[in-house]
Write a protein that holds these residues in place. Structure first.
Motif, short mmCIF file in Angstrom:
data_model
loop_
_atom_site.label_atom_id
_atom_site.label_comp_id
_atom_site.label_asym_id
_atom_site.label_seq_id
_atom_site.Cartn_x
_atom_site.Cartn_y
_atom_site.Cartn_z
N ASP A 164 42.34 -21.98 81.35
CA ASP A 164 41.73 -20.94 81.48
C ASP A 164 42.18 -20.29 82.86
O ASP A 164 42.40 -18.77 82.87
CB ASP A 164 40.10 -21.00 81.68
CG ASP A 164 39.43 -21.36 80.58
OD1 ASP A 164 40.01 -21.12 79.48
OD2 ASP A 164 38.57 -22.08 80.38
N ALA A 165 42.72 -20.66 83.80
CA ALA A 165 43.03 -20.14 84.97
C ALA A 165 43.86 -21.14 85.89
O ALA A 165 43.76 -22.52 85.91
CB ALA A 165 42.03 -19.70 85.88
N VAL A 166 45.05 -20.52 86.78
CA VAL A 166 45.70 -21.44 87.51
C VAL A 166 45.93 -20.83 88.77
O VAL A 166 45.67 -19.39 89.09
CB VAL A 166 47.47 -21.60 87.23
CG1 VAL A 166 47.26 -22.56 85.73
CG2 VAL A 166 48.06 -20.42 87.00
N PRO A 167 45.89 -21.52 89.99
CA PRO A 167 46.14 -20.77 91.19
C PRO A 167 47.28 -19.89 91.27
O PRO A 167 48.43 -20.24 90.64
CB PRO A 167 46.24 -21.94 92.37
CG PRO A 167 46.43 -23.31 91.64
CD PRO A 167 46.15 -22.88 89.96
N ALA A 168 47.13 -18.95 91.96
CA ALA A 168 48.17 -17.74 92.10
C ALA A 168 48.61 -17.26 93.46
O ALA A 168 47.82 -17.37 94.34
CB ALA A 168 47.76 -16.47 91.28
N GLU A 169 49.73 -17.17 93.90
CA GLU A 169 50.33 -16.53 94.82
C GLU A 169 51.25 -15.17 94.65
O GLU A 169 51.41 -14.98 93.45
CB GLU A 169 51.47 -17.59 95.57
CG GLU A 169 50.59 -18.73 95.87
CD GLU A 169 51.50 -19.78 96.67
OE1 GLU A 169 52.61 -19.37 97.25
OE2 GLU A 169 51.51 -21.00 96.78
N PRO A 170 51.20 -14.37 95.66
CA PRO A 170 51.71 -12.92 95.68
C PRO A 170 53.22 -12.89 94.78
O PRO A 170 53.43 -12.08 93.91
CB PRO A 170 51.92 -12.36 96.89
CG PRO A 170 50.75 -13.09 97.57
CD PRO A 170 50.90 -14.46 97.04
#
Length: 189
Positions: free
Chosen positions: A164-170
């Motif tokens: 459903d979701a993973v951590p994100a960076e810019p």
């Protein structure tokens, strides 16, 4: 995972990748009034550790006339590229990697690929890919974006790694699709 399961899932993954529309539309066409076009180019990788097995895929693409580029890790963790010429031409490299022993093509060579197959730990339902954190493929994705060429970005995963979701960076970029042994998952950006 037992070796026979890994092999079976690798074979299924190879079949799924070969079914990608991106490869069919990039495939050479020949026939009455149609000259043979250049073979499609796919940038791929040699799997390691717990990644889905790419051995059958690499050989199937090569047998189908696809030009397959494989990464060569540079000292700064950027990736150079070389043409895949079969498993017997892979040599051991840093971090347990196996790399082609042929001529290096430069890091920019990836911008000529029609499809880039990426490793990953997971992908979310929006196409955000979670990598291993070394930044090698972040550089590849940024290079592809700068090139302005429309290249299909596809991450290869096991079914339970589409989440459903993973951590994100810019600096993270989204992929267009994920291929798992059970199917192709498309993402809209």
């Amino acid at each position: 995972m037992p070796a026979d399961v890994v092999a079976a899932r690798g074979a299924a993954l190879a079949r799924r990748v070969r079914e990608l529309d991106e490869l069919r539309t990039a495939a050479p066409a020949a026939g009455a009034g149609h000259p043979v076009e250049a073979a499609p180019t796919v940038a791929a990788y040699v799997s390691i550790g717990g990644e889905p097995d790419t051995g059958a895929l690499l050989d199937a693409l090569r047998a189908a006339g696809v030009r397959v580029l494989l990464p060569v890790l540079l000292p700064d963790n950027d990736l150079d590229w070389a043409v895949y010429e079969g498993p017997e031409r892979l040599v051991p490299a840093a971090w347990g990697l196996r790399e082609p022993d042929g001529p290096r093509l430069t890091p920019e060579a990836v911008t000529g690929a029609d499809v880039v197959l990426l490793p990953g730990l997971a992908v979310d339902r929006t196409g955000l890919r979670l990598g291993r954190g070394g930044g090698s493929y972040d550089r590849v994705l940024a290079r592809l974006e700068r090139s302005g060429r429309r290249t299909s970005l596809v991450v290869l995963l096991y079914d339970d790694e589409v989440v459903d979701a993973v951590p994100a960076e810019p600096h993270d970029r989204r992929v267009h699709a994920a291929v798992t042994p059970s199917g192709v998952h498309r993402f809209r950006h």
